[in-house]
Structures are given as structure tokens and as C-alpha cells.
Design an enzyme around this catalytic site. Structure first.
Site, short mmCIF file in Angstrom:
data_model
loop_
_atom_site.label_atom_id
_atom_site.label_comp_id
_atom_site.label_asym_id
_atom_site.label_seq_id
_atom_site.Cartn_x
_atom_site.Cartn_y
_atom_site.Cartn_z
N ASP A 27 22.43 105.45 -34.62
CA ASP A 27 22.22 104.35 -35.57
C ASP A 27 21.76 103.16 -34.72
OD1 ASP A 27 22.55 102.64 -37.84
OD2 ASP A 27 24.43 101.97 -36.94
N ASP A 29 21.32 99.16 -35.90
CA ASP A 29 22.05 97.89 -36.08
C ASP A 29 23.55 98.10 -35.88
OD1 ASP A 29 19.85 97.02 -38.79
OD2 ASP A 29 19.77 96.38 -36.71
O1 LIG Z 1 21.69 95.93 -44.92
C1 LIG Z 1 21.17 96.88 -44.35
O2 LIG Z 1 20.12 97.41 -44.74
C2 LIG Z 1 21.91 97.50 -43.19
O3 LIG Z 1 22.93 96.68 -42.74
C3 LIG Z 1 21.07 97.81 -42.02
O4 LIG Z 1 19.89 98.34 -42.46
C4 LIG Z 1 21.82 98.81 -41.16
O5 LIG Z 1 20.94 99.42 -40.28
P1 LIG Z 1 21.52 100.61 -39.34
O6 LIG Z 1 22.91 100.18 -38.93
O7 LIG Z 1 21.53 101.84 -40.18
O8 LIG Z 1 20.56 100.66 -38.17
MG LIG Z 2 24.60 100.28 -38.07
#
Ligand SMILES: O=C(O)[C@H](O)[C@H](O)COP(=O)(O)O
Ligand SMILES: [Mg+2]
EC number: 3.1.3.41
Length: 306
Positions: A27, A29
Site C-alpha cells: 500500500d 499512503d
Molecule cells: O481517501 C483515500 O482515497 C485514501 O485515503 C487513499 O487513497 C489511501 O491510499 P492508499 O493508502 O491505498 O495508498
Molecule cells: Mg494506506
């Protein structure tokens, strides 16, 4: 509730992880970075895995960037060798779903409540998009006679995702398309994340943006394509035969229980929850479905093996 999840805190545990898995799904973020703030020893960890011949993939629910733009972000932050093929985002998963599963005819347009990432992935799949980042929609005053209220009859699908430039006009136009033709236009969301982790704070997530038009229209999305949707995992396994053949050779590393950890578990992979994003350590022992492992941050894999 007893804790079955292993906290990664020793060299032996970190080395055992490096030996056991061939596929590492990250993942982004809250695991690799918070916004443009790189988290500690992330690059060193990814480099260590790649030096051992491991397959490294990036699976993000963040729909604001397409794979191309993410590749540029990776390079800008110092991940020199990352390629577009290693990246699967919720915008790409949404485009795959609309083209391959929904089979929306290419002469249909798609109304977008979201940022460039969604527009580009849909356009790369051969669709014309409306709305999205069209500067005509970034208005301060609200005009119910805005020309966009003459709805386009060629719109055959509505896609909603994370939107930073939120305004009343964009939400109200999206509502018109969700109500149009007796609420018959297909409605697709990119992901369910309620919040978006940034350094030291939680911001509005895509799921909360989408919820505003869900509540107004009385409609639930026909599909939400990001994690934990199995379609995204199927797309990844279709490109990685070894992972498809033996999912237990895969490890899903994420920061959110109801997307990343559920996605990994449903795909048959082991899971590692890191505490640099959404979840708090005290929650790990309280959930029924605990991750295989958890760690203070991703960088411990590198730090413990030096
Ligand atoms: O609000 C959002 O879309 C999510 O917090 C964000 O896209 C999360 O991204 P990820 O942790 O899957 O990389
Ligand atoms: Mg994330």
C-alpha cells in the site's frame, strides 16, 4: 482478546519474512509516505527486497494519480527503478472494471467526480470523460443555470473518487447524473477509505466524498473497485502467475484494516499492518481478524537486518 498477530521487533523475525515471501504488495499512503513526506528507511527496505530478487508491487486506493503520474512520484522521491507495471491504483482498477466487466460501450461518456488520475486511466481505456478537473467547474459562485446542467445524454456511467477541489457545483452535477433516467446510469466508486492520512492528521477520504452523493441520491455504488475489492487482486494475480499459484508466497503490507488487511486476507496472502498511517497499535489486539504481523513502520524490515 488475545493477540495472535506477531509484532516485528527482532532480526530473526525480519529475516524470516525476507525468506518466506516472494511477492511483496505495498500500500502507498501511510506505508511508504504521507503526502510527499517519505517515511523512514522505506527506500532502503524496497531496495533490499529487490536486491533479493523479490517481486515488489504497489497497490494504492489513491485515485488522484494514474500509474504514469505515480511512476513520476516514485522517481521524484528516490525510488529510481520503479516502473508503471509495478503499480496498480484504484483509478486503473476502475477503468479495468468498466471496460472488461461492465463492458461499457466506448461511445459512452463517463462523468467523473474526482481528480486527473481517474480521467487519465479512463481515457487510456478509450473513454471520453466529462466533469473531473474541467476548469469550467472550478467556480466560486453557484449558478443553477450553469450550462453543464443541460445533461449530456451520452453519459453512460458515473465514477466518484477522492476529490481535493470539492465544490457545490461538482457535487450537484454528479447528483443530476445519479438521478437521471430514473437512477439508471451505472455508478462506480474508486474506494471506500473514509479518511486520508497526512503527516500528523487525518483528512477527508474518497469514501467520505462519495458518501455525500450516495446520501443525496439514495444510491449505493454498483461497484467500488479499490481494496478490498477482489477485482484488483485478480488483476494483480493475472500478471503474477506465481502469486496466483501460491498466494501464501505473497505478503500484503498496509496501514488500514478494512482495506489493505482485508484485501490481503481475502486474496489468500499473509498480512503486515504498519502503524504509520491510519491504525493505532491498541486496536490490533481488539479486532477479530488480526494481521499476520504488525510493525511500528515498514522501515523496521531494513533496520533489523543491518
Ligand atoms: O481517501 C483515500 O482515497 C485514501 O485515503 C487513499 O487513497 C489511501 O491510499 P492508499 O493508502 O491505498 O495508498
Ligand atoms: Mg494506506
Amino acid at each position: 482478546m488475545t493477540i495472535n498477530s506477531q509484532k516485528i521487533s527482532s532480526r530473526e523475525q525480519a529475516e524470516a519474512i525476507l525468506d518466506k515471501y516472494d511477492y511483496f504488495l505495498f500500500d502507498c499512503d501511510g506505508v511508504l509516505w504521507l503526502g510527499d513526506h517519505l517515511l523512514p528507511h522505506v527506500i532502503e527496505t524496497i531496495d533490499l527486497l529487490q536486491s533479493k530478487g523479490k517481486t515488489v508491487l504497489f497497490v494504492t486506493n489513491n485515485s488522484t494519480k494514474c500509474r504514469e503520474e505515480y511512476t513520476k512520484k516514485f522517481h521524484k522521491l528516490g525510488f529510481g527503478s520503479v516502473t508503471k507495471e509495478q503499480i496498480v491504483g484504484s483509478s486503473y482498477a476502475t477503468a479495468v472494471y468498466i471496460e472488461k466487466i461492465m463492458k461499457l460501450p466506448k461511445d459512452k461518456k463517463i462523468w467523473v467526480l474526482g481528480e486527473r488520475g481517474i480521467e487519465i486511466e479512463l481515457q487510456e481505456a478509450g473513454y471520453q470523460t466529462l466533469g473531473g478537473t474541467d476548469p469550467e467547474l472550478n467556480v466560486d459562485s453557484f449558478d443553477p443555470e450553469h450550462p453543464y446542467f443541460n445533461l449530456d445524454d451520452d453519459v453512460g456511467c458515473v465514477v466518484a473518487g477522492l476529490l481535493f477541489q470539492v465544490n457545490y457545483l461538482k457535487l450537484s452535477l454528479t447528483l443530476q447524473y445519479l438521478l437521471k433516467d430514473n437512477k439508471s446510469i451505472p455508478f462506480v466508486g474508486t474506494n471506500i477509505d473514509s479518511t486520508f492520512p497526512m503527516k500528523g492528521k487525518l483528512l477527508m477520504g474518497a469514501g467520505s466524498i462519495i458518501e455525500s452523493v450516495v446520501f443525496a441520491s439514495g444510491r449505493q455504488p454498483d461497484a467500488v473497485c479499490g481494496k478490498p475489492n477482489s477485482g484488483m487482486m485478480n488483476t494483480i494475480k493475472a500478471k503474477n502467475e506465481g502469486l496466483k499459484a501460491n498466494p501464501l508466497k505473497g505478503l500484503m503490507i498496509g496501514d488500514r484494516l478494512n482495506t489493505d488487511m482485508l484485501f490481503g486476507r481475502n486474496g489468500g496472502l499473509d498480512t503486515l499492518l504498519v502503524l504509520t498511517g491510519i491504525e493505532l497499535e491498541q486496536l490490533v489486539s481488539k479486532v477479530e481478524q488480526q494481521p499476520t504481523y504488525y510493525a511500528s513502520k515498514l522501515g523496521v524490515i531494513y533496520e533489523l537486518t543491518q
